[in-house]
Design an enzyme around this catalytic site. Structure first.
Site, PDB file in Angstrom:
ATOM      1  CG  ASP A 162       3.916  12.771  10.928  1.00 14.47           C
ATOM      2  OD1 ASP A 162       3.247  11.728  10.856  1.00 14.47           O
ATOM      3  OD2 ASP A 162       5.118  12.827  10.632  1.00 14.47           O
ATOM      4  CD  GLN A 198       5.898  16.163   9.756  1.00 14.01           C
ATOM      5  OE1 GLN A 198       5.401  15.691   8.738  1.00 14.01           O
ATOM      6  NE2 GLN A 198       6.257  15.416  10.789  1.00 14.01           N
ATOM      7  NE  ARG A 222      11.424   6.810  17.322  1.00 15.44           N
ATOM      8  CZ  ARG A 222      11.029   7.495  16.239  1.00 15.44           C
ATOM      9  NH1 ARG A 222      11.176   8.800  16.191  1.00 15.44           N
ATOM     10  NH2 ARG A 222      10.497   6.862  15.215  1.00 15.44           N
ATOM     11  CG  ASP A 272      11.502  11.607  13.886  1.00 13.38           C
ATOM     12  OD1 ASP A 272      10.947  10.502  13.840  1.00 13.38           O
ATOM     13  OD2 ASP A 272      11.175  12.568  13.167  1.00 13.38           O
ATOM     14  CD  GLU A 275      12.534   6.797  12.475  1.00 13.14           C
ATOM     15  OE1 GLU A 275      11.650   6.223  11.829  1.00 13.14           O
ATOM     16  OE2 GLU A 275      12.861   7.982  12.265  1.00 13.14           O
ATOM     17  CG  HIS A 325       5.019   5.383  15.737  1.00 15.33           C
ATOM     18  ND1 HIS A 325       6.314   4.982  16.010  1.00 15.33           N
ATOM     19  CD2 HIS A 325       5.127   6.503  14.981  1.00 15.33           C
ATOM     20  CE1 HIS A 325       7.159   5.828  15.456  1.00 15.33           C
ATOM     21  NE2 HIS A 325       6.466   6.764  14.821  1.00 15.33           N
ATOM     22  CG  ASP A 326       6.525   5.366  11.750  1.00 16.80           C
ATOM     23  OD1 ASP A 326       5.538   6.124  11.747  1.00 16.80           O
ATOM     24  OD2 ASP A 326       7.688   5.753  11.954  1.00 16.80           O
ATOM     25  NE  ARG A 345       2.496   7.201   9.329  1.00 16.33           N
ATOM     26  CZ  ARG A 345       3.283   8.244   9.557  1.00 16.33           C
ATOM     27  NH1 ARG A 345       4.511   8.074   9.979  1.00 16.33           N
ATOM     28  NH2 ARG A 345       2.846   9.481   9.365  1.00 16.33           N
TER      29      ARG A 345
END
Ligand code: GLC
Ligand code: GLC
Length: 649
Positions: free
Chosen positions: A143, A254, A284, A286, A328, A392-393, A517
């Site tokens: 990912d 994950q 950050r 996540d 985020e 990036h998403d 993505r």
């Protein structure tokens, strides 16, 4: 909150039962002072989360032990920075701030080479760099690094831990704040904790959410949102080896951590402080919305998720107060706002503005942008937005359906239109994007693509049409102008500063093919960089004009610690806002989201309380005796003309 006397008592008990590492007298005083200040809050938060655990006190002790150890390992120069930042607690609101997010490998190859790119960042004015996850992660699909197998090891293809430290030092010397990912909702299934859990070690089985019963899994699935529905339905993965289900909000590899276990809190706090001690100034957070789960809820944005983050933040305040949290939360705007607080996340992505800038480009109308930001832009003055256009998403069409419906917009239909517009299924669209995670059940979908391709540059280059080219370049600059001036840290995504187009090579890679993505995660090759060196290439124009805007932002205090007011323009294509610095300086920004010229009465400038005004971007005077006309996609940054000064711009 626990009573003062109880928490004082608890602190005494903890301190009498832990052995502090050896510290100088001065350092010990700093640590104990901070502990004294923050312990009551910290123990209250932990109490809210874990008071029903029989071993609450044991975990509290071990946490304080961990904090002391991390403090003792923190380098002297970082401790100096802690003190400096404490004296200037809103440093991130300065007009000088300019961010960039990048993948080490795609941008420079590896960490050593990234260090050599310092002059590039400096020439752009960048002083905040978010390095996409660079930790050890599974080979093949990880990912994009968001499946972490070891928070303390650098992915060997990027370099060594020493290289990362060297880079952190070099950034620090160059005045660049390093931002790292704190991927704390989940680990990869190859993390030592996950392996032990799978092998049946009871201590680690409690680190994740395992279920024996499919019925329970189905119950949770009824209320949880599906994040990657084209990869796998629901939020769980069946593990054959143990005949159990494990919670996996994202990909099957994950595994979501179980924060109802205090041992997980402590273990992750250790990893977090390890990252802080590398020398980053931002972490950050996540996927922070997902960290707490409760049956029959959506398992997003729950109160205890906030409590957890506040508790982590208190750990930072004690050990590494120079480090800020960046939220985020790509969720409903009302929920995004709840993470933003000096005691929780000081910084936050601004997904609402991001999505609605794209919405306004598609519709050429600014009513949804204006109404939404009027409601949601304002945040605490000691916090800051991180404004971005692309990352990036994917782009998710997050906006408040109630705000939309008051404007006569149906949220569901509108999202459908936006998806079609940006994925080439709408006649006359300028955009070239790719759908992401179309959900066959809900009809939900998101969009991927680079800034340049979504703004029309790709189509324009293919067609060779000069007007299309001109429009595309102006759209790119329009969005950048807002990100740079509306208030917050502008965060440029790698390559967007040079108009990089979509990259379809991911389709040839078996590990990337199913995740669109990657269309916006191109390697920034020398060839691409060179394109932007030509003054007349579209990429060159974008780059040059962007740099001019950046230079203006960084030289005017009104772009820094100033308040923002979103204005009603009563013109359907115009978007406007004003800024006011505490030193009295003011700015009025007006943007035209249509390709056709638009006018507005000059009385909008009244708020500047000036007889003469000019546009900071061009240096041109603006007449107050007639309507102000903006060309297609034009932007004005209007300021009072101080008598006796000459416009040098
Ligand atoms: C965040 C990341 C995204 C990743 C997800 C799971 O949203 O930005 O790339 O897939 O978290 O870690
Ligand atoms: C994030 C977001 C979601 C996004 C996903 C992966 O956590 O909540 O909107 O699509 O991760 O990109």
């Amino acid at each position: 909150m626990l009573s003062h006397s109880l928490s004082e008592k608890a602190l005494k008990q903890v301190l009498s039962s832990v052995t502090l590492p050896t510290l100088t007298n001065k350092e010990e005083k700093v640590f104990l002072d901070r502990l004294d200040r923050h312990f009551p809050e910290l123990v209250s938060k932990l109490h809210l989360l874990y008071s029903d655990h029989y071993d609450f006190f044991f975990h509290l002790q071990s946490l304080i032990n961990g904090l002391a150890t991390a403090f003792s390992l923190r380098k002297p120069e970082l401790k100096i920075r802690d003190e400096q930042r404490l004296l200037d607690p809103t440093w991130y609101r300065s007009e000088k701030m300019l961010g960039m997010a990048l993948y080490v490998d795609l941008f420079a190859g590896d960490l050593k080479n990234l260090k050599l790119r310092l002059p590039y960042f400096q020439s752009l004015g960048v002083n905040y760099i978010h390095l996409m996850p660079l930790y050890q992660s599974p080979k093949g699909d990880s990912d994009g690094g968001y499946a972490v197998s070891d928070y303390r090891k650098v992915d060997s293809t990027l370099g060594s831990e020493k290289d990362l430290e060297d880079l952190a030092d070099a950034f620090s010397e160059a005045g660049i704040s390093l931002v790292l990912d704190f991927v704390f909702n989940h680990t990869s299934n190859e993390h030592e904790w996950a392996k032990k859990a799978l092998a049946g070690d009871p201590e680690f089985a409690d680190f994740y959410h395992f279920f024996n019963d499919k019925k329970e899994v189905d119950e949770y699935n009824q209320t949880c949102r599906e994040i990657f529905p084209t990869v796998r339905r629901g939020s769980f993965t069946y593990l054959e080896q143990s005949n159990k289900w494990v919670w996996t909000t994202f990909n099957s590899f994950q595994w979501d951590l179980n924060y109802s276990n205090p041992a997980v809190f402590n273990a992750i706090a250790d990893e977090m402080l390890f990252l802080a001690n590398i020398g980053c100034e931002g972490l950050r957070l996540d996927a922070l919305a997902f960290i707490w789960k409760e049956k029959w809820t959506q398992c997003e944005n729950l109160t205890k998720a906030h409590t957890l983050i506040q508790a982590f933040n208190l750990c930072l305040q004690i050990v590494a107060p120079a480090v800020q949290f960046k939220s985020e939360a790509i969720v409903h705007p009302d929920e995004v706002a709840k993470y933003i607080d000096k005691n929780e996340c000081q910084l936050s992505y601004n997904p609402l503005m991001m999505a609605l800038m794209w919405e306004s480009l598609a519709t050429r109308e600014t009513k949804l942008l204006t109404a939404s930001l009027k409601k949601s832009f304002d945040i605490a003055p000691d916090c800051a937005w991180v404004n971005y256009i692309r990352c990036h998403d994917d782009i998710g069409w997050t906006f408040d359906d109630d705000v939309a419906s008051q404007l006569g917009i149906n949220g569901f239909d509108h999202r459908r239109f936006l998806n079609q517009f940006y994925t080439g299924r709408f006649d006359g669209s300028f955009a070239k994007g790719v759908p992401f995670q179309e959900n066959p059940t809900t009809g939900d979908c998101r969009v991927c693509g680079s800034l340049a391709s979504l703004a029309g540059l790709e189509k324009a280059i293919i067609s060779g049409d000069t007007q299309m080219l001109d429009h595309a370049i102006k759209r790119i600059l329009l969005l950048n102008s807002i990100s740079l001036s509306i208030g917050g840290i502008p965060l440029i995504y790698q390559g967007d500063e040079i108009g990089v187009l979509n990259d379809h090579t991911y389709l040839d890679d078996e590990f990337k093919r199913d995740d669109s993505r990657w269309v916006n995660r191109p390697a920034i090759t020398e060839e691409i960089v060179n394109l932007a060196k030509h003054a007349t290439s579209p990429q060159g124009i974008v780059n040059r004009q962007l740099k001019q805007m950046i230079a203006i932002r960084q030289s005017e205090s009104v772009f820094g610690e100033a308040s923002t007011q979103i204005l009603e323009t009563y013109r359907s294509h115009l978007f406007a806002y004003s800024r006011e610095h505490k030193n009295g300086e003011k700015l009025l920004a007006i943007c035209n989201f249509s390709e056709h010229p638009q006018s507005i009465p000059s009385s909008i400038c009244d708020l500047l309380q000036a007889n003469q005004v000019f546009d900071l971007l061009t240096g041109n005077d603006i007449s107050l005796n007639q309507e102000i006309t903006l060309g297609g996609y034009a932007v004005l940054w209007i300021k009072k003309l101080e008598i006796g000064t000459v416009n040098e711009k």
